[in-house]
Design an enzyme around this catalytic site. Sequence first.
Site, PDB file in Angstrom:
ATOM      1  CE1 TYR A 189      -4.174  -2.028   4.808  1.00 41.75           C
ATOM      2  CE2 TYR A 189      -3.252   0.140   4.409  1.00 41.75           C
ATOM      3  CZ  TYR A 189      -3.782  -1.038   3.934  1.00 41.75           C
ATOM      4  OH  TYR A 189      -3.916  -1.246   2.571  1.00 41.75           O
ATOM      5  CB  SER A 224      -0.842  -0.001   1.288  1.00 40.80           C
ATOM      6  OG  SER A 224      -1.504   1.229   1.461  1.00 40.80           O
TER       7      SER A 224
HETATM    8  P1  NAD Z   1     -11.403  -5.671  -0.128  1.00 45.82           P
HETATM    9  O1  NAD Z   1     -11.802  -5.648   1.303  1.00 45.82           O
HETATM   10  O2  NAD Z   1     -12.342  -5.230  -1.180  1.00 45.82           O
HETATM   11  O3  NAD Z   1     -10.836  -7.098  -0.541  1.00 45.82           O
HETATM   12  C1  NAD Z   1      -9.961  -7.846   0.300  1.00 45.82           C
HETATM   13  C2  NAD Z   1     -10.190  -9.318   0.031  1.00 45.82           C
HETATM   14  O4  NAD Z   1      -9.326 -10.064   0.902  1.00 45.82           O
HETATM   15  C3  NAD Z   1     -11.628  -9.751   0.357  1.00 45.82           C
HETATM   16  O5  NAD Z   1     -12.147 -10.542  -0.691  1.00 45.82           O
HETATM   17  C4  NAD Z   1     -11.480 -10.544   1.659  1.00 45.82           C
HETATM   18  O6  NAD Z   1     -12.457 -11.552   1.818  1.00 45.82           O
HETATM   19  C5  NAD Z   1     -10.084 -11.110   1.488  1.00 45.82           C
HETATM   20  N1  NAD Z   1      -9.500 -11.512   2.783  1.00 45.82           N
HETATM   21  C6  NAD Z   1      -9.526 -10.819   3.954  1.00 45.82           C
HETATM   22  N2  NAD Z   1      -8.933 -11.539   4.921  1.00 45.82           N
HETATM   23  C7  NAD Z   1      -8.519 -12.700   4.349  1.00 45.82           C
HETATM   24  C8  NAD Z   1      -7.843 -13.856   4.841  1.00 45.82           C
HETATM   25  N3  NAD Z   1      -7.489 -13.972   6.140  1.00 45.82           N
HETATM   26  N4  NAD Z   1      -7.555 -14.855   3.976  1.00 45.82           N
HETATM   27  C9  NAD Z   1      -7.926 -14.772   2.673  1.00 45.82           C
HETATM   28  N5  NAD Z   1      -8.591 -13.712   2.154  1.00 45.82           N
HETATM   29  C10 NAD Z   1      -8.869 -12.685   2.980  1.00 45.82           C
HETATM   30  O7  NAD Z   1     -10.087  -4.756  -0.166  1.00 45.82           O
HETATM   31  P2  NAD Z   1      -9.206  -4.263  -1.388  1.00 45.82           P
HETATM   32  O8  NAD Z   1      -9.210  -2.803  -1.306  1.00 45.82           O
HETATM   33  O9  NAD Z   1      -9.520  -4.957  -2.633  1.00 45.82           O
HETATM   34  O10 NAD Z   1      -7.795  -4.769  -0.831  1.00 45.82           O
HETATM   35  C11 NAD Z   1      -6.962  -5.690  -1.524  1.00 45.82           C
HETATM   36  C12 NAD Z   1      -5.518  -5.429  -1.105  1.00 45.82           C
HETATM   37  O11 NAD Z   1      -5.171  -4.105  -1.516  1.00 45.82           O
HETATM   38  C13 NAD Z   1      -5.304  -5.481   0.400  1.00 45.82           C
HETATM   39  O12 NAD Z   1      -4.060  -6.084   0.680  1.00 45.82           O
HETATM   40  C14 NAD Z   1      -5.294  -4.023   0.793  1.00 45.82           C
HETATM   41  O13 NAD Z   1      -4.588  -3.787   1.977  1.00 45.82           O
HETATM   42  C15 NAD Z   1      -4.619  -3.413  -0.411  1.00 45.82           C
HETATM   43  N6  NAD Z   1      -4.844  -1.973  -0.585  1.00 45.82           N
HETATM   44  C16 NAD Z   1      -6.097  -1.445  -0.732  1.00 45.82           C
HETATM   45  C17 NAD Z   1      -6.252  -0.086  -0.901  1.00 45.82           C
HETATM   46  C18 NAD Z   1      -7.604   0.567  -1.060  1.00 45.82           C
HETATM   47  O14 NAD Z   1      -7.699   1.807  -0.969  1.00 45.82           O
HETATM   48  N7  NAD Z   1      -8.672  -0.167  -1.318  1.00 45.82           N
HETATM   49  C19 NAD Z   1      -5.125   0.757  -0.934  1.00 45.82           C
HETATM   50  C20 NAD Z   1      -3.874   0.185  -0.790  1.00 45.82           C
HETATM   51  C21 NAD Z   1      -3.742  -1.175  -0.624  1.00 45.82           C
END
Ligand code: NAD
Length: 253
Positions: A157, A144
């Site tokens: 986080y 991130s």
């Molecule tokens: P999201 O919540 O839409 O999706 C996350 C997915 O991970 C979900 O399908 C959830 O069920 C799954 N998950 C959660 N815990 C889990 C576990 N223990 N085992 C297996 N699966 C698990 O979030 P997103 O925004 O799509 O996030 C995806 C990645 O991107 C994450 O690592 C998040 O930290 C990172 N990220 C997101 C953002 C943002 O703004 N959305 C920014 C930077 C980084």
Amino acid sequence: MKPMFEGKTVLVTGAATGIGRAIARAAASEGASLVLGDIDPQGLARTADALRSSCKNLYFAACDVRQQSELDALVQDGEKAVGPLNTVYANAGILGSPCDVWRYDENEFRTVLEVNVLGAWHTLKAVLPGMIERKSGTIVATASAGGLIGAAGLSAYCVSKHGVVGLVRTTALEVAALGIRINALCPGMTDTAMLDKVATEIPGLREALMTMNPSGRVGTVDEVANAAVWLGSDKSTFVTGHPLVIDGGFLAQ
Ligand code: NAD
């Protein structure tokens, strides 16, 4: 032009929704066979249903990245069903509830580290032995922008995502000479359920984030997935140990 993942097998964790789902969709559109895992079996089945027309070779199974045995099973069964893994996206992650660092609940802090840091490490442990044997493979771990800077209220986080960047840099040094690459994807605020959740908890946050971003908006999952596909493909063969920022210019300020 030849599709970037033609003849390749790609694994994505956290594929039920958001960025993981978009990476799976983008990889399938580039010809990949897919192995998909997520802790949410219903969401995962929805992703698989949506991708079946564009991906003939698809295996999916519920998998909690906190459990090494579940990742080992996903990799073993997925490779048996679809083929040896070429590119792996260690993408599953959680945000944790926003809270001051001195008030943060210890169990929740531990859970964020378990999912984000140990989950990425478990994924590496599940896939690296096979990649080392085959002397090839590419890994992309979703960190991130919060893995490169702090964000008030998101200590667990940010600690976890700095950990992912450290894990990526260290692993890159250990496997570069073995024909394996590993990089980190560092999205800024991206329009997913994760952003919806925190924006509900902090009214006005979404608007503030848009104002603070030089591009005046948050990112889309497809913008992150397009960068992820490049980083996981043979178009980036001399890139390793690198945190790739996709943030509309936020970190350039
Ligand atoms: P999201 O919540 O839409 O999706 C996350 C997915 O991970 C979900 O399908 C959830 O069920 C799954 N998950 C959660 N815990 C889990 C576990 N223990 N085992 C297996 N699966 C698990 O979030 P997103 O925004 O799509 O996030 C995806 C990645 O991107 C994450 O690592 C998040 O930290 C990172 N990220 C997101 C953002 C943002 O703004 N959305 C920014 C930077 C980084």
